[in-house]
Design an enzyme around this catalytic site. Structure first.
Site, PDB file in Angstrom:
ATOM      1  N   HIS A   1      17.486   0.035  15.323  1.00  0.00           N
ATOM      2  CA  HIS A   1      16.995   1.138  14.477  1.00  0.00           C
ATOM      3  C   HIS A   1      15.589   1.552  14.899  1.00  0.00           C
ATOM      4  CE1 HIS A   1      19.720  -0.771  11.206  1.00  0.00           C
ATOM      5  NE2 HIS A   1      20.322   0.322  11.634  1.00  0.00           N
TER       6      HIS A   1
ATOM      7  N   ARG B   1      25.434   4.127  19.767  1.00  0.00           N
ATOM      8  CA  ARG B   1      25.501   2.942  20.622  1.00  0.00           C
ATOM      9  C   ARG B   1      26.687   3.119  21.558  1.00  0.00           C
ATOM     10  NH1 ARG B   1      25.271  -0.813  15.476  1.00  0.00           N
ATOM     11  NH2 ARG B   1      26.802   0.755  15.037  1.00  0.00           N
TER      12      ARG B   1
ATOM     13  N   SER C   1      23.656  -4.151  12.108  1.00  0.00           N
ATOM     14  CA  SER C   1      23.284  -4.987  10.961  1.00  0.00           C
ATOM     15  C   SER C   1      24.473  -5.811  10.488  1.00  0.00           C
ATOM     16  CB  SER C   1      22.789  -4.117   9.799  1.00  0.00           C
ATOM     17  OG  SER C   1      21.650  -3.413  10.170  1.00  0.00           O
TER      18      SER C   1
ATOM     19  N   LYS D   1      28.155   0.236  -3.220  1.00  0.00           N
ATOM     20  CA  LYS D   1      28.140  -0.792  -2.171  1.00  0.00           C
ATOM     21  C   LYS D   1      26.872  -1.627  -2.299  1.00  0.00           C
ATOM     22  CE  LYS D   1      28.317  -0.781   2.808  1.00  0.00           C
ATOM     23  NZ  LYS D   1      28.137   0.112   3.933  1.00  0.00           N
TER      24      LYS D   1
HETATM   25  O1  PNS Z   1      23.522   2.967   8.337  1.00  0.00           O
HETATM   26  P1  PNS Z   1      24.838   3.591   7.970  1.00  0.00           P
HETATM   27  O2  PNS Z   1      25.542   2.770   6.919  1.00  0.00           O
HETATM   28  O3  PNS Z   1      25.689   3.853   9.172  1.00  0.00           O
HETATM   29  O4  PNS Z   1      24.501   5.033   7.303  1.00  0.00           O
HETATM   30  C1  PNS Z   1      25.504   5.869   6.814  1.00  0.00           C
HETATM   31  C2  PNS Z   1      24.906   7.033   6.011  1.00  0.00           C
HETATM   32  C3  PNS Z   1      24.019   6.511   4.896  1.00  0.00           C
HETATM   33  C4  PNS Z   1      24.071   7.911   6.918  1.00  0.00           C
HETATM   34  C5  PNS Z   1      26.089   7.878   5.449  1.00  0.00           C
HETATM   35  O5  PNS Z   1      26.984   7.046   4.796  1.00  0.00           O
HETATM   36  C6  PNS Z   1      25.609   8.959   4.494  1.00  0.00           C
HETATM   37  O6  PNS Z   1      25.056   9.954   4.906  1.00  0.00           O
HETATM   38  N1  PNS Z   1      25.828   8.728   3.181  1.00  0.00           N
HETATM   39  C7  PNS Z   1      25.339   9.599   2.116  1.00  0.00           C
HETATM   40  C8  PNS Z   1      26.461  10.394   1.488  1.00  0.00           C
HETATM   41  C9  PNS Z   1      26.837  11.558   2.361  1.00  0.00           C
HETATM   42  O7  PNS Z   1      26.044  12.425   2.656  1.00  0.00           O
HETATM   43  N2  PNS Z   1      28.103  11.549   2.777  1.00  0.00           N
HETATM   44  C10 PNS Z   1      28.665  12.584   3.610  1.00  0.00           C
HETATM   45  C11 PNS Z   1      28.566  12.228   5.081  1.00  0.00           C
HETATM   46  S1  PNS Z   1      29.456  13.409   5.995  1.00  0.00           S
END
Ligand code: PNS
Length: 172
Positions: free
Chosen positions: A18, A91, A129, A42
């Site tokens: 990150h 990645r 993670s 979650k």
């Molecule tokens: O670190 P992560 O878990 O890969 O991050 C995922 C994240 C938080 C970027 C994604 O789940 C997100 O944007 N969640 C917020 C809700 C949202 O906007 N959902 C629509 C995505 S198209």
């Protein structure tokens, strides 16, 4: 004009992967906001407050970096803070499908906000993670892929303050 980017994620906990992506983003944008998702559906290993604190301790007072939390849609948060872009780290190829879907959905929701993908350095390609947590859970340790604050927090969380890191992974 100040160019702002939001770097959203779970960051549970923040890894060197990150931070690698973050550093690259600060070379392109004037302000990068690391935004930790507060997801009531979650529960993570660390609370959102702990994750924010670990990021703060790991970014070494970079004036271009801010840390925040958000709820709901990432694009709504990005709009609120006036961001032109959202950063995602890419990645291996395995990330692509999911990231592509999210980027297209986000574009549909907010066409004015662009998703910018940045590649991690080769040494961080397989750092995630969730994989790190799994290794810890089963007694291993991979501290060379964590910034010191995250490594200390993992040791505390898994009751390994006195560990000699015998199972520590080697950088490949
Ligand atoms: O670190 P992560 O878990 O890969 O991050 C995922 C994240 C938080 C970027 C994604 O789940 C997100 O944007 N969640 C917020 C809700 C949202 O906007 N959902 C629509 C995505 S198209």
């Amino acid at each position: 004009m100040t160019r702002i980017a939001v770097y959203p994620g779970s960051f549970d906990p923040v890894t060197l992967g990150h931070l690698d992506v973050l550093e690259r983003a600060t070379l392109i944008f004037d302000r990068v906001i690391m935004a930790v998702l507060e997801n009531p559906a979650k529960s993570g290993l660390f609370t959102v407050e702990e994750r924010v604190e670990l990021i703060r301790q790991s970014v070494n007072e970079n004036p271009r970096v801010e840390v925040d939390t958000f709820q709901g849609l990432t694009v709504e948060y990005a709009r609120r803070v006036g961001a032109a872009a959202m950063i995602r780290g890419l990645r291996a190829v395995s990330d692509f499908e999911n990231e592509f879907q999210m980027a297209l959905m986000n574009r549909r929701l907010a066409p004015e906000i662009h998703t910018v993908f940045l590649m991690t350095s080769f040494s961080n390609v397989y750092v995630s993670s969730s994989l790190i947590k799994e290794v810890y859970r089963f007694g291993g340790s991979v501290e060379d892929v964590l910034p010191p604050p995250s490594a200390r927090a993992m040791r505390r969380r898994f009751g390994r303050e006195d560990s000699d890191h015998a199972l520590q992974g080697e950088r490949t």
